[in-house]
Design a protein around this motif. Structure first.
Motif, PDB file in Angstrom:
ATOM      1  N   SER A 152      47.947   0.966 -39.284  1.00  0.00           N
ATOM      2  CA  SER A 152      48.655   1.825 -38.330  1.00  0.00           C
ATOM      3  C   SER A 152      48.092   3.245 -38.357  1.00  0.00           C
ATOM      4  N   PHE A 153      47.672   3.717 -39.530  1.00  0.00           N
ATOM      5  CA  PHE A 153      47.072   5.057 -39.625  1.00  0.00           C
ATOM      6  C   PHE A 153      45.776   5.124 -38.821  1.00  0.00           C
ATOM      7  N   VAL A 154      44.933   4.112 -38.940  1.00  0.00           N
ATOM      8  CA  VAL A 154      43.656   4.110 -38.212  1.00  0.00           C
ATOM      9  C   VAL A 154      43.909   4.106 -36.701  1.00  0.00           C
ATOM     10  N   ILE A 155      44.868   3.314 -36.251  1.00  0.00           N
ATOM     11  CA  ILE A 155      45.180   3.280 -34.814  1.00  0.00           C
ATOM     12  C   ILE A 155      45.674   4.646 -34.347  1.00  0.00           C
ATOM     13  N   LEU A 156      46.556   5.260 -35.123  1.00  0.00           N
ATOM     14  CA  LEU A 156      47.075   6.581 -34.760  1.00  0.00           C
ATOM     15  C   LEU A 156      45.974   7.629 -34.796  1.00  0.00           C
ATOM     16  N   ALA A 157      45.084   7.544 -35.782  1.00  0.00           N
ATOM     17  CA  ALA A 157      44.001   8.525 -35.887  1.00  0.00           C
ATOM     18  C   ALA A 157      43.065   8.428 -34.688  1.00  0.00           C
ATOM     19  N   LEU A 158      42.647   7.219 -34.338  1.00  0.00           N
ATOM     20  CA  LEU A 158      41.720   7.045 -33.219  1.00  0.00           C
ATOM     21  C   LEU A 158      42.366   7.445 -31.892  1.00  0.00           C
ATOM     22  N   SER A 159      43.606   7.022 -31.682  1.00  0.00           N
ATOM     23  CA  SER A 159      44.282   7.381 -30.433  1.00  0.00           C
ATOM     24  C   SER A 159      44.571   8.872 -30.371  1.00  0.00           C
ATOM     25  N   GLY A 160      44.957   9.473 -31.499  1.00  0.00           N
ATOM     26  CA  GLY A 160      45.225  10.905 -31.527  1.00  0.00           C
ATOM     27  C   GLY A 160      43.980  11.737 -31.279  1.00  0.00           C
ATOM     28  N   VAL A 193      53.003   2.671 -32.023  1.00  0.00           N
ATOM     29  CA  VAL A 193      52.585   2.404 -33.401  1.00  0.00           C
ATOM     30  C   VAL A 193      53.182   3.440 -34.352  1.00  0.00           C
ATOM     31  N   GLY A 194      53.516   4.632 -33.829  1.00  0.00           N
ATOM     32  CA  GLY A 194      54.062   5.696 -34.669  1.00  0.00           C
ATOM     33  C   GLY A 194      55.260   5.276 -35.508  1.00  0.00           C
ATOM     34  N   PRO A 195      56.320   4.699 -34.914  1.00  0.00           N
ATOM     35  CA  PRO A 195      57.469   4.269 -35.726  1.00  0.00           C
ATOM     36  C   PRO A 195      57.100   3.228 -36.787  1.00  0.00           C
ATOM     37  N   PHE A 196      56.153   2.335 -36.480  1.00  0.00           N
ATOM     38  CA  PHE A 196      55.710   1.348 -37.471  1.00  0.00           C
ATOM     39  C   PHE A 196      55.022   2.051 -38.647  1.00  0.00           C
ATOM     40  N   PHE A 197      54.242   3.095 -38.359  1.00  0.00           N
ATOM     41  CA  PHE A 197      53.605   3.869 -39.426  1.00  0.00           C
ATOM     42  C   PHE A 197      54.657   4.546 -40.299  1.00  0.00           C
ATOM     43  N   VAL A 252      52.518  11.175 -49.085  1.00  0.00           N
ATOM     44  CA  VAL A 252      53.875  11.729 -49.141  1.00  0.00           C
ATOM     45  C   VAL A 252      54.010  12.968 -48.255  1.00  0.00           C
ATOM     46  N   LEU A 253      53.261  14.041 -48.573  1.00  0.00           N
ATOM     47  CA  LEU A 253      53.439  15.308 -47.869  1.00  0.00           C
ATOM     48  C   LEU A 253      53.036  15.206 -46.396  1.00  0.00           C
ATOM     49  N   LEU A 254      51.773  14.837 -46.152  1.00  0.00           N
ATOM     50  CA  LEU A 254      51.301  14.777 -44.771  1.00  0.00           C
ATOM     51  C   LEU A 254      51.919  13.601 -44.012  1.00  0.00           C
ATOM     52  N   GLY A 255      52.140  12.485 -44.704  1.00  0.00           N
ATOM     53  CA  GLY A 255      52.767  11.342 -44.047  1.00  0.00           C
ATOM     54  C   GLY A 255      54.160  11.673 -43.534  1.00  0.00           C
ATOM     55  N   ILE A 256      54.955  12.354 -44.360  1.00  0.00           N
ATOM     56  CA  ILE A 256      56.304  12.739 -43.936  1.00  0.00           C
ATOM     57  C   ILE A 256      56.247  13.810 -42.856  1.00  0.00           C
ATOM     58  N   ALA A 257      55.327  14.783 -42.996  1.00  0.00           N
ATOM     59  CA  ALA A 257      55.195  15.835 -41.980  1.00  0.00           C
ATOM     60  C   ALA A 257      54.816  15.242 -40.627  1.00  0.00           C
ATOM     61  N   MET A 258      53.878  14.281 -40.630  1.00  0.00           N
ATOM     62  CA  MET A 258      53.493  13.631 -39.379  1.00  0.00           C
ATOM     63  C   MET A 258      54.650  12.829 -38.797  1.00  0.00           C
ATOM     64  N   SER A 259      55.440  12.215 -39.661  1.00  0.00           N
ATOM     65  CA  SER A 259      56.556  11.397 -39.188  1.00  0.00           C
ATOM     66  C   SER A 259      57.632  12.257 -38.540  1.00  0.00           C
ATOM     67  N   VAL A 260      58.002  13.365 -39.180  1.00  0.00           N
ATOM     68  CA  VAL A 260      59.068  14.223 -38.660  1.00  0.00           C
ATOM     69  C   VAL A 260      58.645  14.872 -37.344  1.00  0.00           C
ATOM     70  N   ILE A 283      52.032  21.892 -35.538  1.00  0.00           N
ATOM     71  CA  ILE A 283      52.079  21.383 -36.915  1.00  0.00           C
ATOM     72  C   ILE A 283      51.528  19.967 -36.970  1.00  0.00           C
ATOM     73  N   HIS A 284      51.849  19.157 -35.973  1.00  0.00           N
ATOM     74  CA  HIS A 284      51.386  17.768 -35.925  1.00  0.00           C
ATOM     75  C   HIS A 284      49.858  17.714 -35.843  1.00  0.00           C
ATOM     76  N   ILE A 285      49.263  18.557 -35.017  1.00  0.00           N
ATOM     77  CA  ILE A 285      47.811  18.552 -34.861  1.00  0.00           C
ATOM     78  C   ILE A 285      47.127  19.028 -36.142  1.00  0.00           C
ATOM     79  N   ILE A 286      47.608  20.140 -36.722  1.00  0.00           N
ATOM     80  CA  ILE A 286      46.998  20.656 -37.954  1.00  0.00           C
ATOM     81  C   ILE A 286      47.110  19.631 -39.067  1.00  0.00           C
ATOM     82  N   GLY A 287      48.313  19.079 -39.260  1.00  0.00           N
ATOM     83  CA  GLY A 287      48.508  18.084 -40.306  1.00  0.00           C
ATOM     84  C   GLY A 287      47.678  16.835 -40.078  1.00  0.00           C
ATOM     85  N   ALA A 288      47.568  16.399 -38.824  1.00  0.00           N
ATOM     86  CA  ALA A 288      46.807  15.188 -38.522  1.00  0.00           C
ATOM     87  C   ALA A 288      45.324  15.378 -38.815  1.00  0.00           C
ATOM     88  N   VAL A 289      44.772  16.534 -38.434  1.00  0.00           N
ATOM     89  CA  VAL A 289      43.344  16.787 -38.675  1.00  0.00           C
ATOM     90  C   VAL A 289      43.062  16.820 -40.186  1.00  0.00           C
TER      91      VAL A 289
END
Length: 355
Positions: A152-160, A193-197, A252-260, A283-289
């Motif tokens: 799910s992370f790879v799908i979110l990364a490529l789509s993002g 895919v976001g909620p599944f991640f 933990v840190l970035l995963g939760i930040a991306m989720s919220v 915040i979502h873009i900075i954390g995702a990169v």
């Protein structure tokens, strides 16, 4: 007749309640008067109308909501510039400017650094010949949690990345038709895919947290950088300090930040303001990169960087030689019975060790 009078009275009361207040009525009257005068003096000049719209002031509307009376957000001084811009323009310029510029360079630098490191050092290999005796490193639940999160992370990364950089990187190459189809697909994949991640990340935290706390051997690993540069053998527990750092900072840190922040962007019916969603997007873009940049290292070490690492997560088993060379403290705990783990030989029908 009496009922008709009562109904008429109720309708009149509702009309009074729905009507704008005295202050709003006065403001609307002044604005309408200015617009009428402008049409006479300067036909076709809509500046007074747009000046009112861009003022950010709340006007009358019959729709309920926190910002339904504001058509365009109030103006802000754009960072680093003297001109004023609306909050929406400031967010868009910041997203398409510094965020894309520095984020793109960060991803390219990390990717090139990994390629250079692999070119110079190559893969980390075991020194002794595999024994064929295997130890279970990851059970079924641990592997399910990892692969659900990873896929799910790879799908979110490529789509993002497609949504963030596609207009400037892909559009000139593939054209408008294909790019429109691709971005629509990326948007829907990202949303569904976001909620599944999120669920996978929570499961992964629960499953792996017990083995990612600090141990005395981590200080030695830090001092020698895990032997990555010198090739020195550095004993570690089930997870070394580098893997623990990825767990706490990445999962933990970035995963939760991306989720919220993702939930704030995905569900605008939480009654949040537009400013809140713009801040969440930044915040979502900075954390995702940063998340993707760190994942490059994790994916590299888990595939071609460390011989046998991918096999461990795919089958759940590692050879005794691999366990001793990469995680000696964990290997000793398994052999002494301190940690319960299945041990078996290749001849007994267990998965074959591949190096």
């Amino acid at each position: 007749m009496t009922r008709l009078c009562k109904l008429f009275g109720a309708l009149l009361a509702l009309a009074v309640l729905a009507a704008p207040g005295p202050v709003q009525a006065q403001q609307a009257g002044d604005s309408a008067k200015a617009q009428a005068e402008s049409r006479v003096e300067q036909p076709g000049n809509n500046a007074p109308v747009w000046r009112d719209v861009k003022s950010g002031a709340s006007n009358y509307t019959s729709l309920p909501g926190r910002e339904t009376g504001v058509l365009i957000q109030e103006p802000l001084r754009f960072p680093g510039q003297g001109a004023f811009a609306t909050a929406g323009e400031a967010w868009r310029n910041f997203r398409n400017g510094p965020l894309m510029f520095y984020g793109g360079w960060l991803l390219m630098i990390v990717a090139l650094a990994i390629v250079a490191f692999y070119t110079v050092k190559g893969a980390i290999k075991v020194h002794d010949k595999p024994t064929g005796r295997l130890i279970e490193r990851f059970n079924s639940l641990e592997r399910i949690a990892h692969w659900c999160t990873a896929i799910s992370f790879v799908i979110l990364a490529l789509s993002g990345l497609t949504i963030l950089f596609g207009k400037f990187v892909l559009l000139p190459v593939i054209g408008y038709t294909l790019f429109a189809w691709l971005t629509a697909l990326a948007k829907n994949l990202h949303n569904f895919v976001g909620p599944f991640f999120i669920l996978s990340t929570l499961l992964m935290i629960v499953v792996y947290v017990k083995d990612n706390f600090w141990r005395a051997g981590d200080a030695r690993w830090i001092a020698k950088a895990g032997g990555m540069l010198t090739g020195a053998h550095v004993p570690s527990g089930r997870f070394n300090f580098g893997e623990k750092s990825w767990f706490w900072v990445g999962v933990v840190l970035l995963g939760i930040a991306m989720s919220v922040t993702g939930l704030i962007l995905l569900f605008p019916n939480f009654d949040q303001l537009r400013t809140t969603m713009q801040q969440a997007n930044v915040i979502h873009i900075i954390g995702a990169v940063v998340f993707i940049a760190l994942s490059f290292g994790h994916i590299y070490l888990g595939t071609i960087g460390v011989e046998g690492a991918y096999q461990a997560m795919r089958t759940g088993y590692v050879d005794e030689v691999w366990a001793k060379e990469h995680h000696e403290l964990w290997y000793q705990d398994v052999k002494s019975g301190k940690i319960a783990a299945k041990s078996t030989g290749a001849a007994a029908g267990a998965p074959q060790a591949q190096h």
